[in-house]
Scaffold this active site. Structure first.
Site, PDB file in Angstrom:
ATOM      1  N   GLU A 100       5.341  16.263  14.599  1.00  0.00           N
ATOM      2  CA  GLU A 100       5.871  17.562  15.042  1.00  0.00           C
ATOM      3  C   GLU A 100       5.086  18.103  16.227  1.00  0.00           C
ATOM      4  O   GLU A 100       3.848  18.208  16.165  1.00  0.00           O
ATOM      5  CB  GLU A 100       5.810  18.559  13.877  1.00  0.00           C
ATOM      6  N   LYS A 140       3.955  25.461   4.187  1.00  0.00           N
ATOM      7  CA  LYS A 140       4.372  24.275   4.954  1.00  0.00           C
ATOM      8  C   LYS A 140       3.518  24.173   6.217  1.00  0.00           C
ATOM      9  O   LYS A 140       3.082  23.102   6.615  1.00  0.00           O
ATOM     10  CB  LYS A 140       5.865  24.377   5.292  1.00  0.00           C
ATOM     11  N   ASP A 198      -3.570   9.829   0.279  1.00  0.00           N
ATOM     12  CA  ASP A 198      -2.220   9.913  -0.280  1.00  0.00           C
ATOM     13  C   ASP A 198      -1.648  11.329  -0.059  1.00  0.00           C
ATOM     14  O   ASP A 198      -1.918  12.241  -0.838  1.00  0.00           O
ATOM     15  CB  ASP A 198      -2.310   9.571  -1.775  1.00  0.00           C
ATOM     16  N   HIS A 241       6.399  26.449  20.816  1.00  0.00           N
ATOM     17  CA  HIS A 241       7.256  25.352  20.370  1.00  0.00           C
ATOM     18  C   HIS A 241       8.133  24.849  21.493  1.00  0.00           C
ATOM     19  O   HIS A 241       8.291  23.654  21.691  1.00  0.00           O
ATOM     20  CB  HIS A 241       8.152  25.832  19.229  1.00  0.00           C
TER      21      HIS A 241
HETATM   22  C1  MEV Z   1       6.371  25.081  11.549  1.00  0.00           C
HETATM   23  O1  MEV Z   1       6.223  23.708  11.335  1.00  0.00           O
HETATM   24  C2  MEV Z   1       5.385  25.847  10.713  1.00  0.00           C
HETATM   25  C3  MEV Z   1       5.549  27.358  10.751  1.00  0.00           C
HETATM   26  O2  MEV Z   1       6.894  27.729  10.421  1.00  0.00           O
HETATM   27  C4  MEV Z   1       4.590  27.923   9.750  1.00  0.00           C
HETATM   28  C5  MEV Z   1       4.725  29.416   9.501  1.00  0.00           C
HETATM   29  O3  MEV Z   1       5.826  29.946   9.684  1.00  0.00           O
HETATM   30  O4  MEV Z   1       3.728  29.993   9.060  1.00  0.00           O
HETATM   31  C6  MEV Z   1       5.276  27.902  12.129  1.00  0.00           C
END
Ligand code: MEV
Length: 453
Positions: free
Chosen positions: A85, A281, A297, A394
């Protein structure tokens, strides 16, 4: 076209690939060339990779990046990260640099225990089993000395075995719940071997012991397996500094306002599972990348982290934040069952280099580095979210991906980055921009050549 086959696993790698391309692709020869083109030229290294899994036909590449300037417990690291990513490594690097001048990351390993269970049914009198358990426990430990000897020499081994009565959940359901210290290894094979030996020993004990004569059918082993939930293999990592030292954010946001918004963003991830999932995430963007780079792992780490995030019955943020007496503190508690010896850690050629890049840390030091990377990732994400928004960073990376996909030259990339600096990036927008600039360049060069004539 044949979509199924028997004896596939016995075929050579080339034959496997040949069968796949001939039966699943429209242009077999070019796919054969392409996928075999990803094989390593060093046959020995390729054989090592092929040995990790089954039915391999090629290699799947992911970027191997580095986030420099990570200070953890006063030591500076360049952290290896494997992730597909865009923006993740850039975000980790930016957060590392930000905290480098504010004391760096702190990490403390709170505990290192791993867990395993033998799940079994007990059809006899529960009290007889419970009374005999101290003796059974001794026999279980004695029966596994062959497996535990080496680990004990390294300072690990079986830490505890308890008998758990689970009959309120299911009739006759009991567990042997064991905890282990596995030193610098993740210890999956060690634990599973011991658990299977425990199960066989328990059955044998019931068969042989006078108290259970003729009642061997009363024990029925269901399964023996480690648990990937290791809440007692826990690391805490944190950053802190006076609020005023956080600096200002853009024209309009003071350090106090930033600290307040930041803490509220973390609080929202404690309140709302929808936000908590995305929040966590983001933490795992960093965690997984280092876990993968060191050939640990990542599925186990993810599964455990998410269970830990729901330990009080609701899924919540893994990070916490507070401002107290003018000090901003941001921290992460995370169970991390990883290893720096055993498994693939030294077998995978790049994982070996990742560990070397980190100065060949032991498991506890690596727990700290991994957790700090997760915290950095979360810091970077929340900082963007509560200030500029996430899309700015991004889209910069997204733009480069689109330009590369469109076969843009170096000059075109440079011009496009400038052009899109204050514009919304989209695939069609970039395509239209490239078409227009290329048409303009063609026009300009034909005008030039007409002039020259
Ligand atoms: C993107 O991979 C991760 C984010 O969405 C995490 C977040 O929103 O805290 C930017």
């Amino acid at each position: 076209m044949k979509k199924s086959i028997s004896g596939f696993s016995k075929m050579s790698k080339r034959k496997k690939l040949r069968w796949i391309v001939e039966n699943f692709f429209k242009d077999p020869e070019s796919v054969m060339r392409e996928l075999s083109g990803y094989w390593l030229s060093n046959e020995k290294e390729q054989r090592i990779l092929d040995g990790f899994s089954e039915n391999t036909i090629s290699n799947f590449y992911l970027p191997f990046g580095v986030a420099p300037n990570f200070i953890v417990n006063g030591k500076t690291y360049a952290v290896p990260m494997v992730i597909e990513e865009s923006s993740v490594v850039a975000a980790a690097s930016a957060a590392a640099k930000f905290w480098m001048n504010r004391g760096g990351f702190n990490a403390e390993v709170i505990s290192t225990k791993k867990v395993g269970q033998v799940h079994f049914s007990w059809h006899g009198n529960p009290e007889t089993l419970k009374t005999a358990f101290p003796e059974i426990k001794k026999v279980l430990i004695e029966a596994t000395t062959g497996i535990t000897k080496n680990m004990e020499n390294r300072g690990g081994g079986i830490a505890e075995i308890i008998l758990k009565d689970m009959t309120e959940h299911d009739k006759g359901y009991f567990q042997l719940m064991a905890t282990f210290e596995t030193c610098d290894s993740m210890g999956a094979n060690f634990i599973n071997s011991i658990l299977e030996a425990f199960a066989a020993t328990l059955v044998e004990f019931v068969k042989e012991d006078d108290r259970f004569i003729g009642r061997e059918k009363e024990v029925d082993i269901i399964m023996s397996i480690l648990s990937n939930y290791t809440p007692e293999c826990l690391v805490r990592t944190w950053v802190e500094c006076p609020v005023a030292d956080l600096g200002t954010f853009g024209k309009d946001m003071s350090s106090e306002q930033f600290a307040d918004k930041f803490c509220r963003a973390v609080k929202i991830a404690h309140i709302d599972p929808y936000r908590a999932t995305t929040h966590n995430k983001g933490i795992f963007n960093g965690i997984d990348a280092v876990v993968l780079a060191t050939a640990n792992d990542f599925r186990a780490i993810e599964a455990c982290g998410h269970t830990y995030a729901a330990k009080d019955g609701q899924y919540r943020s893994l990070t916490h934040c507070k401002v107290e007496n003018g000090i901003f503190k941001f921290w992460l508690d995370l169970p991390l069952a990883i290893g720096t010896v055993g498994g693939l850690t030294k077998l995978h050629p790049i994982a070996r280099r990742s560990l070397e890049l980190l100065g060949n840390p032991n498991a506890e030091e690596l727990m700290g580095i991994i957790a700090a990377t997760g915290l950095a990732q979360n810091f970077a994400a929340i900082r963007s979210l509560v200030t500029t928004g996430i899309q700015k960073g991004h889209m910069k990376m997204h733009l480069l991906n689109i330009l590369n996909h469109q076969g843009a030259s170096e000059t075109e990339i440079k011009n496009a980055v400038e052009h899109f600096n204050d514009k919304t990036v989209s695939v069609s927008g970039v395509r239209d921009y490239l078409t227009a600039t290329r048409e303009q360049t063609d026009k300009d060069s034909s005008t030039l050549s007409l002039k020259a004539e």
